[in-house]
Design a protein around this motif. Structure first.
Motif, PDB file in Angstrom:
ATOM      1  N   ARG A 179      38.826  33.375  34.336  1.00 17.41           N
ATOM      2  CA  ARG A 179      40.025  34.201  34.509  1.00 17.41           C
ATOM      3  C   ARG A 179      40.446  34.801  33.169  1.00 17.41           C
ATOM      4  O   ARG A 179      40.717  35.996  33.068  1.00 17.41           O
ATOM      5  CB  ARG A 179      41.170  33.387  35.118  1.00 17.41           C
ATOM      6  N   ALA A 180      40.488  33.985  32.143  1.00 14.22           N
ATOM      7  CA  ALA A 180      40.882  34.474  30.815  1.00 14.22           C
ATOM      8  C   ALA A 180      39.916  35.547  30.321  1.00 14.22           C
ATOM      9  O   ALA A 180      40.344  36.581  29.787  1.00 14.22           O
ATOM     10  CB  ALA A 180      40.941  33.312  29.827  1.00 14.22           C
ATOM     11  N   LEU A 181      38.632  35.323  30.497  1.00 14.32           N
ATOM     12  CA  LEU A 181      37.624  36.303  30.090  1.00 14.32           C
ATOM     13  C   LEU A 181      37.801  37.607  30.859  1.00 14.32           C
ATOM     14  O   LEU A 181      37.836  38.695  30.270  1.00 14.32           O
ATOM     15  CB  LEU A 181      36.220  35.730  30.322  1.00 14.32           C
ATOM     16  N   LEU A 182      37.932  37.522  32.184  1.00 17.03           N
ATOM     17  CA  LEU A 182      38.047  38.723  33.003  1.00 17.03           C
ATOM     18  C   LEU A 182      39.322  39.492  32.671  1.00 17.03           C
ATOM     19  O   LEU A 182      39.284  40.718  32.486  1.00 17.03           O
ATOM     20  CB  LEU A 182      38.021  38.348  34.488  1.00 17.03           C
ATOM     21  N   GLU A 183      40.443  38.804  32.540  1.00 19.00           N
ATOM     22  CA  GLU A 183      41.697  39.489  32.216  1.00 19.00           C
ATOM     23  C   GLU A 183      41.636  40.125  30.828  1.00 19.00           C
ATOM     24  O   GLU A 183      42.061  41.267  30.644  1.00 19.00           O
ATOM     25  CB  GLU A 183      42.869  38.527  32.330  1.00 19.00           C
ATOM     26  N   GLY A 197      40.942  48.882  29.850  1.00 19.38           N
ATOM     27  CA  GLY A 197      42.009  49.671  30.443  1.00 19.38           C
ATOM     28  C   GLY A 197      42.067  49.596  31.958  1.00 19.38           C
ATOM     29  O   GLY A 197      42.592  50.497  32.611  1.00 19.38           O
ATOM     30  N   ILE A 198      41.549  48.514  32.536  1.00 16.51           N
ATOM     31  CA  ILE A 198      41.589  48.312  33.981  1.00 16.51           C
ATOM     32  C   ILE A 198      42.865  47.545  34.305  1.00 16.51           C
ATOM     33  O   ILE A 198      43.085  46.441  33.805  1.00 16.51           O
ATOM     34  CB  ILE A 198      40.353  47.529  34.473  1.00 16.51           C
ATOM     35  N   SER A 199      43.698  48.115  35.145  1.00 13.94           N
ATOM     36  CA  SER A 199      44.941  47.469  35.556  1.00 13.94           C
ATOM     37  C   SER A 199      44.627  46.313  36.505  1.00 13.94           C
ATOM     38  O   SER A 199      43.738  46.421  37.357  1.00 13.94           O
ATOM     39  CB  SER A 199      45.822  48.501  36.268  1.00 13.94           C
ATOM     40  N   TYR A 200      45.350  45.206  36.350  1.00 16.23           N
ATOM     41  CA  TYR A 200      45.133  44.049  37.214  1.00 16.23           C
ATOM     42  C   TYR A 200      46.446  43.300  37.393  1.00 16.23           C
ATOM     43  O   TYR A 200      47.405  43.500  36.647  1.00 16.23           O
ATOM     44  CB  TYR A 200      44.054  43.116  36.641  1.00 16.23           C
ATOM     45  N   ALA A 204      45.506  32.004  40.296  1.00 10.42           N
ATOM     46  CA  ALA A 204      44.636  31.674  41.425  1.00 10.42           C
ATOM     47  C   ALA A 204      43.164  31.722  41.011  1.00 10.42           C
ATOM     48  O   ALA A 204      42.840  31.919  39.842  1.00 10.42           O
ATOM     49  CB  ALA A 204      44.892  32.660  42.567  1.00 10.42           C
ATOM     50  N   ASN A 205      42.274  31.592  41.991  1.00 11.41           N
ATOM     51  CA  ASN A 205      40.842  31.647  41.710  1.00 11.41           C
ATOM     52  C   ASN A 205      40.284  33.055  41.940  1.00 11.41           C
ATOM     53  O   ASN A 205      39.104  33.226  42.194  1.00 11.41           O
ATOM     54  CB  ASN A 205      40.082  30.625  42.561  1.00 11.41           C
ATOM     55  N   PHE A 206      41.145  34.046  41.821  1.00  9.59           N
ATOM     56  CA  PHE A 206      40.711  35.436  41.933  1.00  9.59           C
ATOM     57  C   PHE A 206      41.619  36.308  41.079  1.00  9.59           C
ATOM     58  O   PHE A 206      42.705  35.907  40.679  1.00  9.59           O
ATOM     59  CB  PHE A 206      40.731  35.914  43.391  1.00  9.59           C
ATOM     60  N   VAL A 207      41.116  37.523  40.786  1.00  8.02           N
ATOM     61  CA  VAL A 207      41.901  38.532  40.071  1.00  8.02           C
ATOM     62  C   VAL A 207      41.852  39.802  40.903  1.00  8.02           C
ATOM     63  O   VAL A 207      40.792  40.201  41.393  1.00  8.02           O
ATOM     64  CB  VAL A 207      41.341  38.790  38.656  1.00  8.02           C
ATOM     65  N   LEU A 208      42.998  40.438  41.066  1.00  9.87           N
ATOM     66  CA  LEU A 208      43.118  41.681  41.811  1.00  9.87           C
ATOM     67  C   LEU A 208      43.226  42.820  40.801  1.00  9.87           C
ATOM     68  O   LEU A 208      44.164  42.857  40.004  1.00  9.87           O
ATOM     69  CB  LEU A 208      44.366  41.629  42.695  1.00  9.87           C
ATOM     70  N   ARG A 244      30.555  37.541  33.135  1.00 10.58           N
ATOM     71  CA  ARG A 244      29.922  38.482  32.199  1.00 10.58           C
ATOM     72  C   ARG A 244      29.002  39.444  32.942  1.00 10.58           C
ATOM     73  O   ARG A 244      28.936  40.635  32.624  1.00 10.58           O
ATOM     74  CB  ARG A 244      29.175  37.721  31.108  1.00 10.58           C
ATOM     75  N   ARG A 245      28.306  38.950  33.967  1.00 10.07           N
ATOM     76  CA  ARG A 245      27.446  39.818  34.781  1.00 10.07           C
ATOM     77  C   ARG A 245      28.275  40.868  35.511  1.00 10.07           C
ATOM     78  O   ARG A 245      27.904  42.041  35.581  1.00 10.07           O
ATOM     79  CB  ARG A 245      26.655  38.976  35.778  1.00 10.07           C
ATOM     80  N   LEU A 246      29.424  40.461  36.053  1.00  9.83           N
ATOM     81  CA  LEU A 246      30.336  41.396  36.704  1.00  9.83           C
ATOM     82  C   LEU A 246      30.796  42.461  35.723  1.00  9.83           C
ATOM     83  O   LEU A 246      30.777  43.652  36.029  1.00  9.83           O
ATOM     84  CB  LEU A 246      31.547  40.650  37.276  1.00  9.83           C
ATOM     85  N   LEU A 247      31.191  42.050  34.525  1.00 10.62           N
ATOM     86  CA  LEU A 247      31.676  42.999  33.530  1.00 10.62           C
ATOM     87  C   LEU A 247      30.588  43.980  33.119  1.00 10.62           C
ATOM     88  O   LEU A 247      30.848  45.184  32.954  1.00 10.62           O
ATOM     89  CB  LEU A 247      32.222  42.259  32.311  1.00 10.62           C
TER      90      LEU A 247
END
Length: 98
Positions: free
Chosen positions: A20-24, A31-34, A39-43, A88-91
């Motif tokens: 979560r910390a990495l993705l946020e 510059g991706i709004s979230y 939780a176990n997901f990020v919108l 990291r693969r997602l990013l």
């Protein structure tokens, strides 16, 4: 059984927190709004419904599943948190398609 295994649960919770910390952090950098979450997901928000669907479809073509949540929040895509390496693969995939 997994819930009863406190060691497994602690490792899982820690891995989700790191992801979560990495993705946020990387969404902010890109510059991706979230929507911040515990939780176990990020919108994430990609603007329009059609853009969210395009992101979802491009990720799916790369073997990454995400949910288009535009029916609830226009332009939103839900990313379930996995391991840091999966994040990291997602990013990397997002960098290719955005």
């Amino acid at each position: 059984e997994a819930i009863c295994d406190r060691e497994y649960t602690a490792r899982y919770v820690a891995a989700v927190g790191r992801s979560r910390a990495l993705l946020e952090r990387e969404f902010q950098r890109r510059g991706i709004s979230y929507v911040p979450t515990r939780a176990n997901f990020v919108l994430a928000r990609f603007g329009s419904r059609s853009r969210a669907a395009a992101v979802r479809d491009a990720l799916r073509a790369r073997g990454i599943l995400a949910r288009d949540r535009s029916s609830d929040i226009p332009g939103a895509v839900r990313f379930t948190l996995g391991t840091p390496s999966q994040t990291r693969r997602l990013l990397q995939a997002l960098d290719e398609i955005l």
